[in-house]
Design a protein around this motif. Structure first.
Motif, short mmCIF file in Angstrom:
data_model
loop_
_atom_site.label_atom_id
_atom_site.label_comp_id
_atom_site.label_asym_id
_atom_site.label_seq_id
_atom_site.Cartn_x
_atom_site.Cartn_y
_atom_site.Cartn_z
N ASN A 1 11.60 2.75 13.32
CA ASN A 1 11.05 1.53 12.71
C ASN A 1 10.97 1.72 11.19
O ASN A 1 9.89 1.86 10.62
N TYR B 1 11.17 -0.06 8.62
CA TYR B 1 10.51 -1.05 7.75
C TYR B 1 9.09 -1.35 8.18
O TYR B 1 8.56 -2.43 7.92
N CYS B 2 8.46 -0.38 8.85
CA CYS B 2 7.08 -0.56 9.29
C CYS B 2 6.13 -0.19 8.16
O CYS B 2 5.93 1.00 7.85
N GLU B 3 5.54 -1.21 7.54
CA GLU B 3 4.67 -0.96 6.40
C GLU B 3 3.42 -0.15 6.78
O GLU B 3 2.91 0.65 5.99
N TRP C 1 4.39 3.58 6.86
CA TRP C 1 4.54 4.09 5.50
C TRP C 1 3.18 4.27 4.83
O TRP C 1 2.94 5.26 4.13
N PHE D 1 7.35 2.47 -0.44
CA PHE D 1 8.12 2.00 0.71
C PHE D 1 7.32 0.98 1.52
O PHE D 1 7.87 0.02 2.06
N SER E 1 8.45 -2.83 2.23
CA SER E 1 8.46 -3.40 3.59
C SER E 1 7.62 -4.67 3.67
O SER E 1 7.93 -5.57 4.45
N ASP E 2 6.55 -4.74 2.89
CA ASP E 2 5.69 -5.93 2.87
C ASP E 2 5.03 -6.03 1.50
O ASP E 2 4.06 -5.33 1.21
#
Length: 462
Positions: free
Chosen positions: A196, A198-200, A203, A225, A229-230
């Motif tokens: 995953n 792009y899982c904020e 990160w 990061f 991602s968000d």
């Protein structure tokens, strides 16, 4: 026109509440009653949920699901025996209904029988279609038992079933943190991020692990990061600001804290940190401006009042420091941190009676630090309250029986009162504990220190 599920639920609730107002009983199917009851339970409206359950069972007396909701309310109200009896009846009807096992486990959990609760939840896994929810409940039972290793494993199983279950992810990291397994947490989060990327949340969590390990550059990259991602993830900006402060990059830290103020309502934490950064940069006016905004935003945040007070104390502007400490005490008179500062500031201003009051109040509120006892005794002696000073030091001995500073002060006070027997007892006790601290006697009780009888005792221990 076909309604979606949420619209159906809203329609049922509206129709149900309209019925209650009109006192005209209408028929609802059992599914509608379930959604109505769930709505009330989720919103904490227990009385309305109970009424809906009663009406539902009057129309559908054989509905197991409605009876299970009745059990849920009984457990919530701590009517465990009645809930247990009803569950036994339902088990005889539907022995493979996972909710029966879950509710029985809930009862056992309330009775602190967490091992048996886990056994029943494990049985529920056999019948459920929602493994993640049951694994989460098992994890919570392990947490109640302080078994963080097994709790971690259970929450990991939740995440295997649903890799977007961020509640489980947070619980996993909580277990890693409690076990102080920061490296292991990073390894796990990296595995999760491989699937995953792009899982904020992941990160953000890996950044916090690096922060705890003082690997600030890696933490900074992780929070970057999370923001990629968000870009609206306020927590990542706050944590990035904290890292930048550690790296002494105060202007960049301010910028990240400011972004959080733009994304949402101002938080006292962000305002406080901006003030701290400005103070480090020497921007005194901006620092005090943000500290003032902090206490305006959240008057109960002691860190805000302490920041203002300490700011003026560092500037040696004690009258202003005292003004803000008094304001803080008026808001929360039970905060020991305020009283400690109140005592210290008054001492600096030579308002000794008030300083003594501050230290006394701090002790009454449970601040038993040795400095508090010692400072209070020194002030009591200075204002001529030697008996009170002695009493104070004897109370200190209960917490610090082997503290030489306390014993030397008691020796000095007893000698001053010409109680030579007690004076000798305490000076010998003090010298046995720590000879080097006889300097306390020399500095605070110079006349006593120069007495021949005292010098003779000290020489015995040299």
């Amino acid at each position: 026109m076909k309604f979606n599920h949420e619209e159906d639920d809203n329609f049922s609730i509206t129709r149900y509440e309209s019925m209650l107002r009109s006192n005209d009983v209408k028929f609802f199917d059992s599914d509608e009653f379930e959604s109505i009851i769930h709505h009330y339970l989720e919103n904490g409206k227990i009385a309305k949920a109970k009424k809906a359950i009663a009406l539902g069972l009057s129309q559908h007396p054989s509905s197991v699901n409605l009876k299970l909701l009745q059990v849920e309310v009984l457990v919530f109200e701590n009517r465990l025996d009645k809930a247990d009896t009803l569950l036994a009846q339902l088990y005889a009807i539907e022995p493979e209904n996972e909710e029966i096992y879950i509710q029985k486990a809930n009862i056992l959990s309330k009775q602190n029988n967490h091992v048996k609760a886990i056994e029943l939840l494990t049985m529920a896994l056999t019948y459920t279609n929602d493994d993640a929810d049951v694994y989460s409940l098992i994890g919570m039972e392990y947490l109640f038992m302080d078994d963080f290793e097994n709790a971690k494993i259970s929450f990991m199983k939740c995440l295997e079933v649903d890799d977007h279950d961020y509640s489980a992810l947070y619980n996993i990291i909580y277990c890693f943190d409690f076990l102080e397994e920061h490296e292991e947490a990073i390894e796990y989060l990296n595995m999760y991020l491989n699937k995953n990327p792009y899982c904020e949340v992941a990160w953000h969590q890996i950044g916090k692990q690096y922060f705890d390990l003082k690997e600030y550059e890696k933490a900074l990259a992780s929070f970057d990061f999370a923001i990629i991602s968000d870009e609206y993830f306020i927590g990542a900006y706050l944590e990035k600001g904290k890292v930048l402060e550690k790296l002494k990059r105060y202007n960049e830290a301010i910028e990240n804290y400011r972004i959080t103020l733009e994304l949402d309502d101002p938080t006292s934490f962000a305002l406080l940190r901006i003030g701290k950064c400005h103070e480090k940069l020497g921007n005194d006016d901006l620092a005090i401006q943000h500290y003032s905004k902090t206490v305006h935003e959240d008057p109960l945040l002691d860190k805000g009042w302490i920041a203002i007070t300490d700011f003026y104390m560092r500037k040696r502007e004690y009258q202003k420091a005292l003004y803000y400490t008094n304001k803080a005490i008026n808001i929360d008179s039970e905060n020991v941190l305020y009283w400690k500062r109140y005592a210290k500031i008054n001492n600096r201003l030579s308002f000794f009676e008030e300083a003594e009051r501050g230290y006394r109040k701090a002790l009454e509120l449970g601040n038993y630090e040795i400095e508090t006892w010692l400072n209070r005794s020194d002030i009591l002696r200075f204002i001529g309250e030697s008996d009170a000073a002695i009493q104070n030091l004897h109370q200190a001995i209960e917490f610090y029986p082997d503290n030489a500073e306390v014993q030397f002060r008691l020796a000095g006070l007893y000698y001053e009162m010409q109680d030579f027997e007690k004076g000798e007892y305490h000076i010998r006790k003090a010298l046995e504990l720590d000879f080097e601290y006889h300097i306390v006697l020399e500095e605070l009780f110079q006349k006593i220190f120069n007495l021949t009888m005292v010098k003779n005792i000290i020489s015995e221990y040299e």
